[in-house]
Motif scaffolding. Structure first.
Motif, PDB file in Angstrom:
ATOM      1  N   ARG A 102      -0.767  -1.650  -2.090  1.00  0.00           N
ATOM      2  CA  ARG A 102      -0.880  -1.808  -0.633  1.00  0.00           C
ATOM      3  C   ARG A 102       0.255  -1.094   0.110  1.00  0.00           C
ATOM      4  NH1 ARG A 102      -3.667  -5.280   3.061  1.00  0.00           N
ATOM      5  NH2 ARG A 102      -4.937  -5.916   1.296  1.00  0.00           N
ATOM      6  N   PHE A 162      -8.715  -0.026   2.799  1.00  0.00           N
ATOM      7  CA  PHE A 162      -9.517  -0.477   1.658  1.00  0.00           C
ATOM      8  C   PHE A 162      -9.923   0.697   0.763  1.00  0.00           C
ATOM      9  CE2 PHE A 162     -13.859  -1.344  -0.069  1.00  0.00           C
ATOM     10  CZ  PHE A 162     -13.433  -2.151  -1.114  1.00  0.00           C
ATOM     11  N   TYR A 163     -10.243   1.814   1.403  1.00  0.00           N
ATOM     12  CA  TYR A 163     -10.618   2.996   0.615  1.00  0.00           C
ATOM     13  C   TYR A 163      -9.493   3.368  -0.350  1.00  0.00           C
ATOM     14  CZ  TYR A 163     -12.724   7.619  -0.261  1.00  0.00           C
ATOM     15  OH  TYR A 163     -13.288   8.713  -0.829  1.00  0.00           O
ATOM     16  N   LEU A 164      -8.257   3.370   0.158  1.00  0.00           N
ATOM     17  CA  LEU A 164      -7.122   3.730  -0.695  1.00  0.00           C
ATOM     18  C   LEU A 164      -6.850   2.657  -1.751  1.00  0.00           C
ATOM     19  CD1 LEU A 164      -4.654   5.269   1.939  1.00  0.00           C
ATOM     20  CD2 LEU A 164      -6.320   6.438   0.503  1.00  0.00           C
ATOM     21  N   LEU A 165      -6.953   1.384  -1.338  1.00  0.00           N
ATOM     22  CA  LEU A 165      -6.735   0.292  -2.306  1.00  0.00           C
ATOM     23  C   LEU A 165      -7.765   0.355  -3.424  1.00  0.00           C
ATOM     24  CD1 LEU A 165      -6.111  -2.767   0.086  1.00  0.00           C
ATOM     25  CD2 LEU A 165      -4.400  -1.442  -1.175  1.00  0.00           C
ATOM     26  N   SER A 166      -9.003   0.682  -3.041  1.00  0.00           N
ATOM     27  CA  SER A 166     -10.085   0.692  -4.038  1.00  0.00           C
ATOM     28  C   SER A 166      -9.882   1.802  -5.067  1.00  0.00           C
ATOM     29  CB  SER A 166     -11.442   0.872  -3.346  1.00  0.00           C
ATOM     30  OG  SER A 166     -11.649   2.237  -3.014  1.00  0.00           O
ATOM     31  N   ARG A 167      -8.972   2.741  -4.757  1.00  0.00           N
ATOM     32  CA  ARG A 167      -8.658   3.785  -5.729  1.00  0.00           C
ATOM     33  C   ARG A 167      -7.411   3.445  -6.535  1.00  0.00           C
ATOM     34  NH1 ARG A 167     -13.306   4.265  -4.674  1.00  0.00           N
ATOM     35  NH2 ARG A 167     -14.255   6.143  -3.789  1.00  0.00           N
ATOM     36  N   GLY A 168      -6.863   2.240  -6.275  1.00  0.00           N
ATOM     37  CA  GLY A 168      -5.746   1.780  -7.088  1.00  0.00           C
ATOM     38  C   GLY A 168      -4.381   1.954  -6.468  1.00  0.00           C
ATOM     39  N   LEU A 169      -4.318   2.499  -5.249  1.00  0.00           N
ATOM     40  CA  LEU A 169      -3.005   2.626  -4.625  1.00  0.00           C
ATOM     41  C   LEU A 169      -2.493   1.242  -4.226  1.00  0.00           C
ATOM     42  CD1 LEU A 169      -3.992   5.613  -4.349  1.00  0.00           C
ATOM     43  CD2 LEU A 169      -2.583   5.729  -2.328  1.00  0.00           C
ATOM     44  N   GLU A 173      -8.450  -0.803   8.748  1.00  0.00           N
ATOM     45  CA  GLU A 173      -8.759  -1.603   7.553  1.00  0.00           C
ATOM     46  C   GLU A 173      -9.685  -0.856   6.596  1.00  0.00           C
ATOM     47  OE1 GLU A 173      -7.742  -4.550   6.314  1.00  0.00           O
ATOM     48  OE2 GLU A 173      -6.226  -4.572   7.893  1.00  0.00           O
ATOM     49  N   ASP A 174     -10.602  -0.075   7.138  1.00  0.00           N
ATOM     50  CA  ASP A 174     -11.536   0.659   6.284  1.00  0.00           C
ATOM     51  C   ASP A 174     -10.802   1.719   5.470  1.00  0.00           C
ATOM     52  OD1 ASP A 174     -13.732  -0.763   7.184  1.00  0.00           O
ATOM     53  OD2 ASP A 174     -14.069   0.596   8.863  1.00  0.00           O
ATOM     54  N   MET A 175      -9.907   2.447   6.158  1.00  0.00           N
ATOM     55  CA  MET A 175      -9.132   3.465   5.438  1.00  0.00           C
ATOM     56  C   MET A 175      -8.247   2.809   4.379  1.00  0.00           C
ATOM     57  SD  MET A 175      -7.741   6.170   8.207  1.00  0.00           S
ATOM     58  CE  MET A 175      -8.777   6.940   9.448  1.00  0.00           C
TER      59      MET A 175
END
Lengths: 435, 266
Positions: free
Chosen positions: A392, A383-390, A379-381
C-alpha cells in the motif's frame, strides 16, 4: 481608501518599525537608496501587515500568523554546513547566507561571460534595475523588502549567450533571524539561462525570510527557473518574484514548496512583448500544520501571448494548501491563450486546499480557461496497483509521485526535473516513516 | 487466525486451488453475493457466465481483495489457506491475479516502471531475490513479443491512451510476467474485435499449465470458443445456479439467460 496611518499595530509591526529605525543608518546604498527605503517603509506602515481583508493575501493573514519578528542576523558572517540538497544536479552556486551574498562559498564555474554582482555593491553604486519591477507592485511585504533589503545577488546574461550550466541561487538561513534579500536577473535578447532557486535553513529556528527577485527576460530569450522552498520546519518564508518577459521569449517556472511552517510564494509575470510563452508550474507537498500559499499573477499586457499554468498540491496531516491564480488580459491584448489548472490531493481528513482562480479579460478574441479539482487518492487506481502486489505505501507513493510529476515535468528540463522529483520521493519516504 | 487447513482435496481427490463456500458479500445494505459455492481444481479452467448484475464482477473483486465489500458469511480458501481477511497485495503475492474488465489508466507511471515494481514487490513478499535489470528486461521482451506489445507501449504511462485491445493485451502481459497460480479474467473479451480476441486468447491459452487455474468470467459464449473451459458455471442473483461442461455455454448462447433471471427472482 484614505492614507490615514493606522493607530493599532501588531507586536510584529512594532518590532519591524523599531528594526527599521535601528538599521536604516547602516543599510547598504547611497542617498537615493536611503530615500527610497524611507518611502517604502512609509508605504508599508500605511498598509501594515497583509491580513484577511487584503484580497491578495486573504488566506495568509500575517497579522494573525506573524506573531513576532526575529532579530536581524549577526554582523559576523555565519558558517554554514554544505548543503546536501539536489544531489546529482550539476550547477553553479551563488550562496546567500542570511541575506548576504557570500562569494567565497559560491561556485561560478561554467558562468563565463555572465556578470555576477553583490546586490550590496549595486545599491552603493546605484543601479536602475533595483525596483524596476518590484516598484510597480502594490504589496506591503514587497515594500518592506525595499525598505530593509540587505543584500543578494545580481546576475546579468549578455545578449545571445547560451548558459548551459544551471545556476543555483542558494538562500541559506543560519538561525532564527529576519532576512531581507533582493536578487536581480537580467537575461539579454536571445540568451538562455537555467536557474535553480533554493531556500533552506535549520529546523526549529523561527526565521522570517522576505525575499524579492526581479527578472527581466529579453526578446527571444529562454529561461527555465525552478524554485525549491525547503526551509526549516519553524521558518516563515515570504517570497516575491516579479518577471517581465520579452517578445518571443520562453519562460518556464516551477515552484516546489515543501518546507517552512508558514510560506507564501508570489510570482508576477508581465508580458512585455508579443508571442512570448510562459509555463508556470507548482508542486506543493506539505504535512503537519504547515501552511503553504502560492499566489500567481499573469499580466497579458500585449497581444499574442500564451501561458499555461499547472499547479499541484499534496496535503497531509492538518496542512493548509492555498493557490490563488489571476490571469489578466488587458484591453487590446488579442489572441492571448491562457490555461490554468489546479489540482489538490488530500492525504488526510484534516488537511485542506483552498483555490481561487481568477480571469480578468478585457479583450474579446482570446482563449482562456481555468479549472480546479481536489480529492483523495483514487481508490480504483490504488486497488489496481495493490492487485498487482505493490504494498500500500509503495502504491500510494507511486500515485502521489505521478500526480506531482506532471507539474514538475512541465518545466521541460530533464536534469532539474529529475532532481526535483527526487525531492518529492524523499518527502513521501519521510511521510511513510512518520505515519 | 484459525488453524490453517491443509490442502483441501475434493470428492474426486483433485487438489483444490480455490474453494469458495457459502460466500455472502454486500456493499452497504445491498447483498450482492448470496451464498456462492465454487471449487476450482488445480490446473483447470472454469468459466462463470451469467446475466448482467448477477454478481460476476463482484465475485472477481472479492476474490482479489478489493476494499469496500462486507464479507458477511462464508469462506474463500486459496491454496489451502483462508484468505477472506488477507489484503489485496498479499493475495497477489500468494498468486491471485485479476485481469480487469476496465484496466486503469495511471498517468505519470511508466509501464516498465510499474511492471518491475510489481514483479519485485511480489518476489520480495515471497522472500525471493529481486530481479536483475537484464533478467527483467529479457522476461518482458519475451512475453511482450508474444502479445504484440510494442516497446513504445512499454515506455508509455500505464494504459494511458491505450486502445481497448492494447489494454487487454497489457493485462495478459502482466499475467504472463507475474505467473499467478490463479488467474481471474473479468470480461476479458469486452471491447475486443475478433483479431484482438484471438491474440488475447492465444496469450491466455499459452499460460494454461498443470499448476495454474483460471476463472474466466464472461457474459458471452464467444470467448469460450477460444479459451475452452473444463467447467462452465452459471451465476444468477449472487449464486452459482448450475454447472456443466463446455456444452452448457452453447446452450446459454442459444437460449439466453431468461430462465435463470426468472428462477432467481422466484
Amino acid at each position: 481608501m484614505n492614507a490615514e496611518p493606522r493607530i493599532l499595530n501588531t507586536p510584529a509591526e512594532v518590532t519591524l518599525a523599531e528594526a527599521f529605525s535601528a538599521s536604516r543608518g547602516h543599510l547598504p546604498g547611497d542617498a537615493a537608496v536611503a530615500a527610497a527605503r524611507a518611502v517604502a517603509f512609509d508605504a508599508f506602515q500605511k498598509k501594515g501587515l497583509p491580513h484577511r481583508r487584503t484580497e491578495a493575501w486573504r488566506y495568509t493573514d500575517l497579522r494573525v500568523l506573524l506573531r513576532s519578528v526575529p532579530p536581524a542576523p549577526p554582523a559576523a558572517p555565519a558558517s554554514i554546513a554544505s548543503a546536501a540538497l539536489l544531489p546529482g544536479l550539476d550547477r553553479a552556486r551563488l550562496v546567500i547566507v542570511d541575506g548576504a551574498y557570500r562569494p567565497e562559498l559560491s561556485d561560478l564555474s561554467g558562468l563565463d561571460g555572465v556578470e555576477v554582482t553583490s546586490l550590496a555593491t549595486l545599491l552603493d553604486q546605484g543601479d536602475e534595475r533595483v525596483g524596476a519591477l518590484a516598484g510597480r507592485l502594490d504589496d506591503a511585504m514587497v515594500a518592506l523588502n525595499t525598505a530593509m533589503m540587505t543584500g543578494g545577488v545580481a546576475i546579468r546574461v549578455p545578449a545571445g549567450l547560451d548558459v548551459t550550466r544551471a545556476v543555483e541561487i542558494a538562500h541559506v538561513t543560519s538561525g532564527a533571524y529576519s532576512v531581507f534579500a533582493r536578487n536581480l536577473i537580467s537575461v539579454g535578447a536571445g540568451a538562455s539561462l537555467r536557474v535553480v532557486e533554493s531556500f533552506t535553513g535549520p529546523d526549529a529556528a523561527a526565521s522570517v525570510a522576505n525575499i524579492v527577485t526581479e527578472a527581466v527576460i529579453g526578446d527571444r530569450a529562454k529561461v527555465t527557473w525552478a524554485k525549491l522552498q525547503a526551509e526549516g520546519n519553524a521558518a516563515v518564508h515570504l517570497s516575491t518574484t516579479a518577471v517581465s518577459i520579452g517578445g518571443e521569449s520562453q519562460f518556464d517556472h516551477l515552484t516546489l514548496m515543501t518546507g517552512a511552517s508558514i510560506s507564501r510564494s508570489q510570482s508576477f509575470v508581465t508580458y512585455g512583448g508579443e508571442f512570448a510563452r510562459a509555463g508556470l508550474f507548482g508542486a506543493t507537498m506539505i504535512g503537519g500544520k504547515q501552511h503553504a500559499d502560492i499566489m500567481l499573477g499573469v499580466d497579458h499586457a500585449v497581444p499574442n501571448g500564451a501561458s499555461r499554468e499547472l499547479f499541484k498540491a499534496v496535503m497531509d496531516g492538518k496542512a493548509d494548501g492555498i493557490f490563488q491564480g489571476r490571469i489578466v488580459v488587458r484591453p487590446g491584448a488579442q489572441k492571448v491563450d491562457g490555461k490554468m489548472m489546479t489540482q489538490g490531493l488530500l492525504l488526510s481528513e484534516d488537511a485542506s486546499f483552498s483555490v481561487k482562480p481568477e480571469l480578468e479579460i478585457f479583450a474579446d478574441d482570446v482563449q482562456c480557461a481555468h479549472g480546479a479539482t481536489s480529492g483523495e487518492i483514487d481508490e480504483d487506481m490504488l486497488f489496481y496497483l495493490l492487485s498487482r502486489g505493490l504494498p500500500r505505501a509503495e502504491a500510494e507513493t507511486l500515485l502521489v509521485t505521478a500526480f506531482l510529476a506532471e507539474a514538475i515535468e512541465g518545466l521541460g528540463d530533464e536534469a532539474i526535473g529529475e532532481a526535483f522529483e527526487q525531492v518529492a520521493r524523499d518527502w513521501l519516504a519521510d511521510r511513510k516513516t512518520l505515519s | 487466525m484459525t488453524a490453517v487447513r491443509s490442502v483441501a482435496a475434493g470428492m474426486n481427490g483433485q487438489i483444490k486451488m480455490l474453494s469458495i463456500k457459502n460466500l455472502h458479500a454486500s456493499v452497504g445494505d445491498r447483498e450482492i453475493l448470496r451464498g456462492v459455492n465454487l471449487e476450482v481444481p488445480t490446473g483447470q479452467v472454469h468459466a462463470i457466465m451469467g446475466p448482467n448484475g448477477s454478481g460476476k464482477s463482484t465475485l472477481s473483486y472479492v476474490l482479489a481483495g478489493r476494499d469496500g465489500y462486507d464479507i458477511t458469511d462464508g469462506s474463500i480458501v486459496f491454496g489451502g489457506e483462508e484468505i477472506v481477511e488477507t489484503p489485496a497485495e498479499e493475495r497477489a503475492a500468494k498468486g491471485i491475479f485479476l485481469a480487469f474488465q476496465y484496466p486503469l489508466e495511471i498517468p505519470g507511471v511508466a509501464t516498465m516502471t510499474f511492471l518491475k515494481a510489481a514483479m519485485n514487490a511480489q518476489r520480495k513478499a515471497r522472500g525471493e531475490a529481486e530481479l536483475t535489470t537484464p533478467d527483467f528486461m529479457r522476461r518482458v521482451k519475451v512475453a511482450a513479443e508474444k502479445l504484440n506489445v510494442t516497446q513504445e507501449m512499454l515506455r508509455r504511462p500505464l494504459n494511458v491512451g491505450f486502445s481497448g485491445g492494447e489494454k487487454k493485451r497489457n493485462e495478459i502481459l502482466q499475467m504472463a510476467l507475474l505467473e499467478p497460480k490463479l488467474a481471474i479474467l473479468d470480461e476479458t473479451d469486452s471491447g475486443l474485435d475478433i483479431d484482438a480476441l484471438k491474440t488475447v486468447s492465444d496469450g491466455v491459452n499459452a499460460l494454461r499449465a498443470p499448476n495454474r487455474s483460471m476463472l474466466v468470467i464472461t457474459h458471452y459464449q464467444r470467448l469460450l470458443d477460444h479459451i475452452v473451459p473444463d467447467v462452465v458455471h452459471v451465476m444468477a442473483a449472487g449464486r452459482i445456479v448450475r454447472s456443466g461442461g463446455p456444452e452448457l455455454a452453447l446452450e446459454l448462447e442459444a437460449n439466453g439467460y431468461a430462465d435463470y433471471v426468472g428462477a432467481a427472482a422466484a
